[in-house]
Write a protein that holds these residues in place. Structure first.
Motif, PDB file in Angstrom:
ATOM      1  N   HIS A   1       0.747  -1.437  -0.079  1.00  0.00           N
ATOM      2  CA  HIS A   1       0.268  -0.332  -0.384  1.00  0.00           C
ATOM      3  C   HIS A   1       0.688   0.869   0.440  1.00  0.00           C
ATOM      4  O   HIS A   1       0.270   2.407  -1.048  1.00  0.00           O
TER       5      HIS A   1
ATOM      6  N   SER B   1      -6.071   4.958  -2.130  1.00  0.00           N
ATOM      7  CA  SER B   1      -6.155   6.033  -1.236  1.00  0.00           C
ATOM      8  C   SER B   1      -5.588   6.346   0.425  1.00  0.00           C
ATOM      9  O   SER B   1      -5.230   5.488   0.647  1.00  0.00           O
ATOM     10  N   PRO B   2      -5.538   7.386   0.682  1.00  0.00           N
ATOM     11  CA  PRO B   2      -4.669   7.965   2.038  1.00  0.00           C
ATOM     12  C   PRO B   2      -5.645   7.075   3.145  1.00  0.00           C
ATOM     13  O   PRO B   2      -5.038   7.145   4.457  1.00  0.00           O
ATOM     14  N   GLN B   3      -7.166   6.681   3.171  1.00  0.00           N
ATOM     15  CA  GLN B   3      -7.732   6.174   4.431  1.00  0.00           C
ATOM     16  C   GLN B   3      -6.970   4.698   4.096  1.00  0.00           C
ATOM     17  O   GLN B   3      -6.669   4.499   5.252  1.00  0.00           O
ATOM     18  N   THR B   4      -6.769   4.119   2.768  1.00  0.00           N
ATOM     19  CA  THR B   4      -6.738   2.577   3.150  1.00  0.00           C
ATOM     20  C   THR B   4      -5.387   2.723   3.321  1.00  0.00           C
ATOM     21  O   THR B   4      -4.961   1.448   4.437  1.00  0.00           O
TER      22      THR B   4
END
Length: 240
Positions: free
Chosen positions: A116, A129-132
């Motif tokens: 990631h 994504s920043p959230q992932t």
């Protein structure tokens, strides 16, 4: 034909097998299986391991897969120091306990952190994504705390006063997020000191040799589109 080890040092379990064999002067022929080029997915390698995974071992007509099974085979076939996999019932059980735990915890967290943070965006050109990424790194942090609280505690090594297979398997996993630029040992003095002990016990030169590839992960060139298409199903299955 003597012992053959099918490895790619990009792989954390391959690094554990490689370090163990080299440290214990176990003679073997190194057969490189380039994961980045998808060689493990080839029909030729499927003749060695139908699961299409590394590491794999061939010892004459005998073939073995799965890193823990390979490590245990090597401890039993060759005369290695007892501390790697102790004869004492309870000491051995502690090593077994860690080896059983790490598959779905530390390995998963470290693998996801590498892919990631670096391999998806840099190598495969796929944004994360920043959230992932934040969720992945939070999962890694929780797992590191479990490693400290449950296994390391106040001991010199994960299962007692001496290095064992547990430490070797653990340190090679942790170097995955290190290769991605994660500050795994920052703010964790017990874990940082443990790493120094493991590296000293293995030998600094051998440790650096085994981790040279992963420590350059951020510099990997983008994958060729054909290779990317070939690897994506494997990658997604691996980190799910």
């Amino acid at each position: 034909m003597g012992l053959e080890l099918y490895l790619d040092l990009l792989s954390q379990p391959c690094r554990a097998v490689y370090i163990f064999a080299k440290k214990n002067d176990i003679p073997f022929e190194l057969r490189i299986v380039d994961l980045i080029k998808g060689q493990h997915l080839s029909d030729a390698f499927a003749q060695v391991n139908p699961l299409k995974k590394v590491p794999a071992l061939k010892d004459g007509d005998f073939t073995l897969t799965e890193s823990v099974a390979i490590l245990l085979y090597l401890t039993r076939k060759y005369k290695v120091p007892d501390y790697w996999y102790p004869q004492d019932l309870q000491a051995r059980a502690r090593v077994d306990e860690y080896l059983a735990w790490q598959h779905t915890t530390l390995r998963r967290s470290c693998l996801r952190a590498l892919w990631h943070k670096v391999m998806f965006p840099v190598f495969l050109g796929e944004p994360v994504s920043p959230q992932t990424l934040a969720a992945t790194l939070a999962e890694l942090d929780v797992t590191l705390q479990l490693l400290e609280d449950k296994f390391l505690q106040n001991k010199a090594f994960l299962t007692g006063p001496h290095i064992s297979l547990a430490d070797l398997v653990a340190i090679t996993e942790l170097m995955h997020p290190v290769g991605a630029g994660c500050q795994v040992f920052q703010g964790r003095p017990k874990l940082a000191t443990w790493r120094q002990r493991v590296e000293a016990a293995v030998g600094e030169d051998l440790f650096q040799e085994a981790h040279e590839v992963i420590l350059k992960a951020k510099d990997f060139p983008p994958a060729d589109p054909t290779i990317k298409q070939k690897l994506m199903p494997w990658v997604l299955a691996m980190i799910r």
